[in-house]
Design a protein around this motif. Structure first.
Motif, PDB file in Angstrom:
ATOM      1  N   LEU A 256       0.844  -1.185   0.000  1.00 33.54           N
ATOM      2  CA  LEU A 256       0.000   0.000   0.000  1.00 33.54           C
ATOM      3  C   LEU A 256       0.882   1.238   0.000  1.00 33.54           C
ATOM      4  O   LEU A 256       1.982   1.231   0.544  1.00 33.54           O
ATOM      5  N   GLU A 315      -5.702 -15.158  -4.950  1.00 31.18           N
ATOM      6  CA  GLU A 315      -7.134 -15.401  -4.798  1.00 31.18           C
ATOM      7  C   GLU A 315      -7.798 -14.194  -4.129  1.00 31.18           C
ATOM      8  O   GLU A 315      -7.299 -13.660  -3.132  1.00 31.18           O
ATOM      9  N   ALA A 316      -8.954 -13.833  -4.678  1.00 31.11           N
ATOM     10  CA  ALA A 316      -9.685 -12.685  -4.129  1.00 31.11           C
ATOM     11  C   ALA A 316     -10.010 -12.900  -2.660  1.00 31.11           C
ATOM     12  O   ALA A 316      -9.989 -11.954  -1.862  1.00 31.11           O
ATOM     13  N   GLY A 317     -10.291 -14.140  -2.280  1.00 30.67           N
ATOM     14  CA  GLY A 317     -10.606 -14.427  -0.889  1.00 30.67           C
ATOM     15  C   GLY A 317      -9.428 -14.157   0.046  1.00 30.67           C
ATOM     16  O   GLY A 317      -9.607 -13.696   1.176  1.00 30.67           O
ATOM     17  N   VAL A 319      -6.953 -11.955  -0.582  1.00 25.13           N
ATOM     18  CA  VAL A 319      -6.787 -10.502  -0.535  1.00 25.13           C
ATOM     19  C   VAL A 319      -7.822  -9.897   0.418  1.00 25.13           C
ATOM     20  O   VAL A 319      -7.503  -9.034   1.256  1.00 25.13           O
ATOM     21  N   PHE A 320      -9.050 -10.389   0.299  1.00 21.49           N
ATOM     22  CA  PHE A 320     -10.117  -9.904   1.179  1.00 21.49           C
ATOM     23  C   PHE A 320      -9.763 -10.136   2.643  1.00 21.49           C
ATOM     24  O   PHE A 320      -9.887  -9.232   3.484  1.00 21.49           O
ATOM     25  N   LEU A 323      -7.075  -7.727   3.924  1.00 27.42           N
ATOM     26  CA  LEU A 323      -7.578  -6.372   4.132  1.00 27.42           C
ATOM     27  C   LEU A 323      -8.481  -6.324   5.367  1.00 27.42           C
ATOM     28  O   LEU A 323      -8.382  -5.404   6.194  1.00 27.42           O
ATOM     29  N   ARG A 324      -9.352  -7.315   5.494  1.00 31.84           N
ATOM     30  CA  ARG A 324     -10.270  -7.346   6.636  1.00 31.84           C
ATOM     31  C   ARG A 324      -9.509  -7.343   7.956  1.00 31.84           C
ATOM     32  O   ARG A 324      -9.806  -6.560   8.861  1.00 31.84           O
ATOM     33  N   ARG A 327      -7.220  -4.055   8.487  1.00 31.36           N
ATOM     34  CA  ARG A 327      -7.968  -2.839   8.834  1.00 31.36           C
ATOM     35  C   ARG A 327      -8.625  -2.955  10.212  1.00 31.36           C
ATOM     36  O   ARG A 327      -8.980  -1.933  10.814  1.00 31.36           O
ATOM     37  N   ILE A 333      -5.628   2.105   7.164  1.00 29.01           N
ATOM     38  CA  ILE A 333      -5.208   1.608   5.852  1.00 29.01           C
ATOM     39  C   ILE A 333      -6.329   1.709   4.825  1.00 29.01           C
ATOM     40  O   ILE A 333      -6.078   1.618   3.624  1.00 29.01           O
ATOM     41  N   ASP A 334      -7.560   1.915   5.273  1.00 28.11           N
ATOM     42  CA  ASP A 334      -8.656   2.142   4.317  1.00 28.11           C
ATOM     43  C   ASP A 334      -8.332   3.258   3.334  1.00 28.11           C
ATOM     44  O   ASP A 334      -8.761   3.232   2.179  1.00 28.11           O
ATOM     45  N   GLU A 335      -7.607   4.271   3.805  1.00 31.44           N
ATOM     46  CA  GLU A 335      -7.312   5.421   2.946  1.00 31.44           C
ATOM     47  C   GLU A 335      -6.002   5.261   2.188  1.00 31.44           C
ATOM     48  O   GLU A 335      -5.659   6.094   1.348  1.00 31.44           O
ATOM     49  N   ALA A 336      -5.260   4.214   2.467  1.00 29.01           N
ATOM     50  CA  ALA A 336      -4.025   3.956   1.717  1.00 29.01           C
ATOM     51  C   ALA A 336      -4.379   3.354   0.370  1.00 29.01           C
ATOM     52  O   ALA A 336      -5.422   2.726   0.203  1.00 29.01           O
ATOM     53  N   LEU A 338      -3.966   0.749  -2.610  1.00 25.91           N
ATOM     54  CA  LEU A 338      -3.443  -0.588  -2.906  1.00 25.91           C
ATOM     55  C   LEU A 338      -2.658  -0.500  -4.205  1.00 25.91           C
ATOM     56  O   LEU A 338      -3.216  -0.181  -5.251  1.00 25.91           O
TER      57      LEU A 338
ATOM     58  N   ARG B 313      -5.891   6.707  -7.213  1.00 29.52           N
ATOM     59  CA  ARG B 313      -5.511   5.866  -6.077  1.00 29.52           C
ATOM     60  C   ARG B 313      -6.646   4.892  -5.806  1.00 29.52           C
ATOM     61  O   ARG B 313      -7.801   5.296  -5.716  1.00 29.52           O
ATOM     62  N   ALA B 314      -6.301   3.617  -5.689  1.00 30.39           N
ATOM     63  CA  ALA B 314      -7.306   2.610  -5.341  1.00 30.39           C
ATOM     64  C   ALA B 314      -7.246   2.409  -3.834  1.00 30.39           C
ATOM     65  O   ALA B 314      -6.436   1.629  -3.333  1.00 30.39           O
ATOM     66  N   GLU B 315      -8.064   3.123  -3.087  1.00 24.81           N
ATOM     67  CA  GLU B 315      -8.017   3.023  -1.637  1.00 24.81           C
ATOM     68  C   GLU B 315      -8.303   1.582  -1.195  1.00 24.81           C
ATOM     69  O   GLU B 315      -9.237   0.934  -1.692  1.00 24.81           O
ATOM     70  N   GLY B 317      -9.632   0.582   1.413  1.00 19.84           N
ATOM     71  CA  GLY B 317     -10.985   0.450   1.950  1.00 19.84           C
ATOM     72  C   GLY B 317     -12.024   0.224   0.866  1.00 19.84           C
ATOM     73  O   GLY B 317     -12.989  -0.529   1.060  1.00 19.84           O
ATOM     74  N   PHE B 320     -11.561  -3.339  -0.367  1.00 18.46           N
ATOM     75  CA  PHE B 320     -12.130  -4.223   0.654  1.00 18.46           C
ATOM     76  C   PHE B 320     -13.653  -4.282   0.554  1.00 18.46           C
ATOM     77  O   PHE B 320     -14.254  -5.356   0.557  1.00 18.46           O
ATOM     78  N   LEU B 323     -14.861  -6.330  -2.469  1.00 21.42           N
ATOM     79  CA  LEU B 323     -14.694  -7.775  -2.275  1.00 21.42           C
ATOM     80  C   LEU B 323     -15.712  -8.299  -1.264  1.00 21.42           C
ATOM     81  O   LEU B 323     -16.331  -9.343  -1.463  1.00 21.42           O
ATOM     82  N   ILE B 333     -16.191 -16.140  -5.812  1.00 18.26           N
ATOM     83  CA  ILE B 333     -15.102 -15.258  -6.249  1.00 18.26           C
ATOM     84  C   ILE B 333     -13.909 -15.341  -5.311  1.00 18.26           C
ATOM     85  O   ILE B 333     -12.820 -14.924  -5.672  1.00 18.26           O
ATOM     86  N   ASP B 334     -14.094 -15.903  -4.121  1.00 15.78           N
ATOM     87  CA  ASP B 334     -12.944 -16.113  -3.236  1.00 15.78           C
ATOM     88  C   ASP B 334     -11.827 -16.888  -3.933  1.00 15.78           C
ATOM     89  O   ASP B 334     -10.649 -16.672  -3.647  1.00 15.78           O
ATOM     90  N   ALA B 336     -11.338 -16.952  -7.240  1.00 18.78           N
ATOM     91  CA  ALA B 336     -10.874 -16.270  -8.456  1.00 18.78           C
ATOM     92  C   ALA B 336      -9.638 -15.448  -8.134  1.00 18.78           C
ATOM     93  O   ALA B 336      -9.437 -15.031  -6.993  1.00 18.78           O
ATOM     94  N   ALA B 337      -8.800 -15.250  -9.144  1.00 18.62           N
ATOM     95  CA  ALA B 337      -7.562 -14.483  -8.916  1.00 18.62           C
ATOM     96  C   ALA B 337      -7.816 -13.008  -9.199  1.00 18.62           C
ATOM     97  O   ALA B 337      -8.379 -12.658 -10.240  1.00 18.62           O
TER      98      ALA B 337
END
Lengths: 420, 420
Positions: A256, A315-317, A319-320, A323-324, A327, A333-336, A338, B313-315, B317, B320, B323, B333-334, B336-337
Motif C-alpha cells: 500500500l 485469490e480474491a478471498g 486478498v479480502f 484487508l479485513r 484494517r 489503511i482504508d485510505e491507503a 493498494l 488511487r485505489a483506496e 478500503g 475491501f 470484495l 469469487i474467493d 478467483a484471482a
C-alpha cells in the motif's frame, strides 16, 4: 540439451538469485571466490513478496525451539550484515528500529498472545505485555478495538527489495565489471539470467556443473542450491540420494501507498479472531507504484498461508481476508492506496527449519527451505554456506550460531525415509 | 505555445479517445467526414474501468425518468452498433445476452429492490421479481444468503475494452491507412496520441482549432469535446459562455480471473446492506492477466462511488468493500484471482444526464458527462453528435431517441447560473 557455450569454471555456482542465494554469492565473492548466480528472474520469487520483518521472537511457535534459536542468531547478525552490505554496495540498507507491537483483537486472541509470551519467557526471549491503552499511546494508528498487546523493543525490519538490489550491486562491485558482462574468470560474482535445468555429475558422482536453459554449461567447484520449492525438486530428479523435502506454501502480501495521512511507525503484528496478520511500514518504499517523498510511506500487509501449488494466483478471498484483518488492527489503511498484490510460494520443509550445508552428493550444498524466514535467515545461511565452502568454521560466531545451525543439516531428511 | 506543425484541417477534431469519443469519431468517419481524435492515452480513462453493463433498467433511480428514457434508447441501439462495429473493424464485439439478476442480500435490501421494481413498472420497464430459490436455480453461483431477486431478461453486457479496441480498428479501416500514419487529408479518422491543451477561436468567436501538448495546431470544421471531468474544465477556461459542469466521481473496479471453478453466467447486480455492487462475467477477458481459453472467465466487480479528485488511487478500503459485498452475493469469487484494480474518475453532471450536442460556442460540440453510463450511451451519443455535425436529424430513430436526447442539451446549465 546442447551445450552451446562453456564459460570458465567458477568456484561456486549458486542456483537461485533470491535474497538467500545472493547473500551466499556476495559473501563468497567477498571472500575471494568466483561466483555465478543462475536465475531467470532474480528476486522474483518468495523474496519479492516478503515484508522484511526480522522478528525472531514472533516467528517461532510451540515445539519450534530450534527455529527460535536459529532466528535469534540470524536477527543478531542483521545489523552488521546490513552495514557491510551498505558499504559494499554503496546503497542504503536501512533497518527499521521502532520495534514491533504484537496486538490481540479479541479476548481469544489475547489468550493466544499470552501463551506465546509465556513461551517466549520460558525461552528467555524479551517481550513485554502492555495494555491496549498503552499500545495506542505508543502507536496512535492502532484501531479502537484491541484486547491487549505486547511490545518487542528489539525487533528490526528491512526492505527486502532494497536489500536484494543492494546485494546485486555488491556482487557487481565485487566482480569489478558491469553486471551481465561476459564471464572472464575474474574474482567476484555475476548474475546470469537463465534458469538451471540440470545438475551434471562426474563419474565419481560429484556435482561438477549446472546446465542452464540456454544450453550453457556452468562448471563449478561447488554448486549451492538456493532454489524455491518447485525448482529444488526438479533439479534433484536425478539424485535420489539427495533428499531436500521442500514444498510450496503460497502467501499473498499487499503493498500500500500510505499517502500523507497514515504515519504508522511500528511493525504491527496481530491475531484477529485467530488469524495472524501483520502491517509493516517503511519510509522509502520500493514497491511498484508507491509514492515517494516524506509524505509517502510504503506499508506491507501479509500474509496468507495456503497449501497450494505455486500458481502465482492472488485469490480474491485471500486478498479480502488480509484487508479485513489488517484494517481491524490499523483502520487507517482504508485510505491507503493498494498498489501491488504479490502472490508467491514460500519454500517450506516438514519441520519449518531450512536445509543449509553439504548434501549427500559431493559438491552440492543446500541453502533451501527457509519458509517465511528467508530474509531474516539470509545472513546466517550465507555465513554457514561460506564456512562449508571454505571448510572453515564460521569465524564470526562459532558458538550459539553453530549450535543453531546444527538443526539445519540437510541430511536430516535423507537419513529417514529416503528412496531405497 | 508554439505551433510547430500545421496538419491539414479536418472536418472534426474529437478531444478524448474514450469509448464515447471514438464512437463519435467512427460514426463521423463512416459518414465521410475527416476526423482526428486527440488523446494521450486512448481508452485509459473511465472506459478502462467500465464493466460494460448495458443495463438500462437498473441504472436510473427515482427522479431520473429522463435518464431512464435515455438509457433505454441507448440500449436499444447497442445490438446494431455492435454488429456494425464488428463488420467495420473485422473484430468480434460480442454481447452477453444471459440477462441480469438483481439480488437483495437482506430484508432491507429486498425492500429497496421492490421499490425499484415498482418504479420500473410505473415506467413500463420489464423486470420481474423472483424468489431467492428461483434465482439460485437460474444462477447456481449465487450465495446462500439472499432475501430475494429480480430478473431482467433483456439486459445486455459488452466488453468495453474489446469494443474500444474495435473502434480503434474501425477508425483505422475507415481511414484506409495504418494507424498513426501522418495526416494526409484523406477521408477517415486518425488517433493522435497527444493531449489537447487549448481551443483556438476565430475573431468571430468560432472554435476553429485545437492545440495539442506537442505544439501542433489541429484546424477543425468542428470540435467535439469527449473529455473526462478534469480535461473538460481545463479546456473551457477561456470560454466563460460555455458551461459544462462535469465533476470527477471516482470509481474502482476489480478484474478477476475466474479460473476453471466459477462458471458464472449472469450479470449479478445487487444491494448488500444498502451498498450497490455488481459482478459481471464474460468468457474471453481482455483484462490484464486474465487467463485465456474456455476455462478462464473474466469477472469484473464494481464499483465504488467516491466524491474525490481523480488521483487514480485505489483506496484499500474501497477494494475491501467491493470484495466484501461481491463475495456476499457470489462466494465463489474467493477462489478467483485478483488480476487488476482499476481506479478511474467518472465524468458526472449535476443531474446525472450527459451533455450532448452544440454548445454556446459556435463550432464546439459536447459529448461529455456520461457518468456511469458512458459505454451504454456511446452509440446514441455518437449518432446525436453526428446528426448535429451534419445538421441532419438522427436518421435511425427520430422518435423516442430524439425525445430522450432533448434532456441532454448542453445549454441547460449555461442558461442558469452562468458567469456574468
Amino acid at each position: 540439451m546442447p551445450t552451446s557455450a562453456r564459460p570458465p569454471a567458477r568456484d561456486v555456482v549458486v542456483v537461485g538469485g533470491g535474497i538467500v542465494g545472493l547473500a551466499v554469492a556476495w559473501r563468497a565473492a567477498a571472500a575471494g571466490l568466483t561466483v555465478t548466480v543462475l536465475d531467470p528472474a532474480p528476486g522474483d520469487g518468495a523474496s519479492r513478496a516478503a515484508a522484511g520483518m526480522l522478528a525472531a521472537v514472533n516467528e517461532a511457535d510451540f515445539g519450534e525451539r530450534d527455529l527460535a534459536r536459529l532466528n535469534l542468531a540470524a536477527a543478531a547478525r542483521w545489523p552488521s550484515f546490513a552495514a557491510g552490505l551498505a558499504a559494499a554496495s554503496g546503497r542504503d540498507v536501512p533497518l527499521l528500529r521502532a520495534g514491533s507491537l504484537a496486538v490481540a483483537y479479541d479476548a481469544d486472541d489475547l489468550a493466544l498472545l499470552r501463551r506465546a509470551l509465556a513461551l517466549h519467557r520460558a525461552w528467555g526471549l524479551a517481550s513485554e505485555e502492555i495494555s491496549a491503552a498503552d499500545a495506542r499511546r505508543r502507536e496512535p494508528y492502532l484501531g479502537p478495538r484491541l484486547a491487549g498487546a505486547a511490545v518487542v523493543e528489539g525487533d528490526l525490519a528491512v526492505d527486502p527489495r532494497g536489500a536484494h538490489a543492494a546485494l546485486v550491486a555488491a556482487l557487481d562491485v565485487a566482480r569489478g565489471a558491469p553486471l551481465g558482462a561476459p564471464l572472464d574468470g575474474a574474482a567476484g560474482g555475476t548474475v546470469v539470467r537463465q534458469g538451471a535445468v540440470r545438475l551434471e555429475r562426474s563419474p565419481t558422482g560429484r556435482v561438477v556443473a549446472v546446465h542452464d536453459d540456454a544450453g550453457t554449461r556452468h562448471a563449478a567447484g561447488a554448486v549451492v542450491l538456493a532454489t524455491g520449492a518447485t525448482a529444488t525438486g526438479a533439479l534433484l530428479d536425478g539424485l535420489p540420494q539427495v533428499r531436500l523435502p521442500v514444498r510450496p506454501v503460497k502467501g499473498i502480501t499487499l503493498r500500500l501507498d500510505a499517502g500523507p495521512g497514515l504515519a504508522l511507525e511500528h511493525v504491527v503484528r496481530g491475531t484477529v479472531q485467530g488469524r495472524p496478520v501483520y502491517v509493516v511500514p517503511r519510509a522509502a518504499g520500493t514497491g511498484a507504484g508507491a509514492g515517494s517523498g516524506p509524505n509517502h510511506r510504503e506499508i506491507v500487509v501479509g500474509a496468507t498461508t495456503e497449501e497450494r501449488p505455486d500458481d502465482r494466483r492472488a485469490e480474491a478471498g485471500g486478498v479480502f481476508a488480509l484487508l479485513r484483518d489488517a484494517r481491524a488492527l490499523v483502520p487507517g489503511i482504508d485510505e491507503a492506496a493498494l498498489v501491488e498484490v504479490t502472490p508467491r510460494a514460500r519454500p517450506v520443509t516438514p519441520d519449518n527449519l531450512p536445509l543449509v550445508g553439504p548434501t549427500a552428493a559431493p559438491g552440492l550444498l543446500a541453502a533451501v527451505g527457509h519458509g517465511r524466514n528467508g530474509v531474516l535467515l539470509a545472513p546466517l545461511t550465507a555465513d554457514a554456506v561460506l564456512a562449508a565452502l571454505t571448510d572453515l568454521t564460521d569465524p564470526t560466531d562459532p558458538g550459539p550460531a553453530a549450535a543453531a545451525l546444527a538443526a539445519t543439516d540437510p541430511l536430516r531428511f535423507a537419513t529417514r525415509g529416503a528412496p531405497a
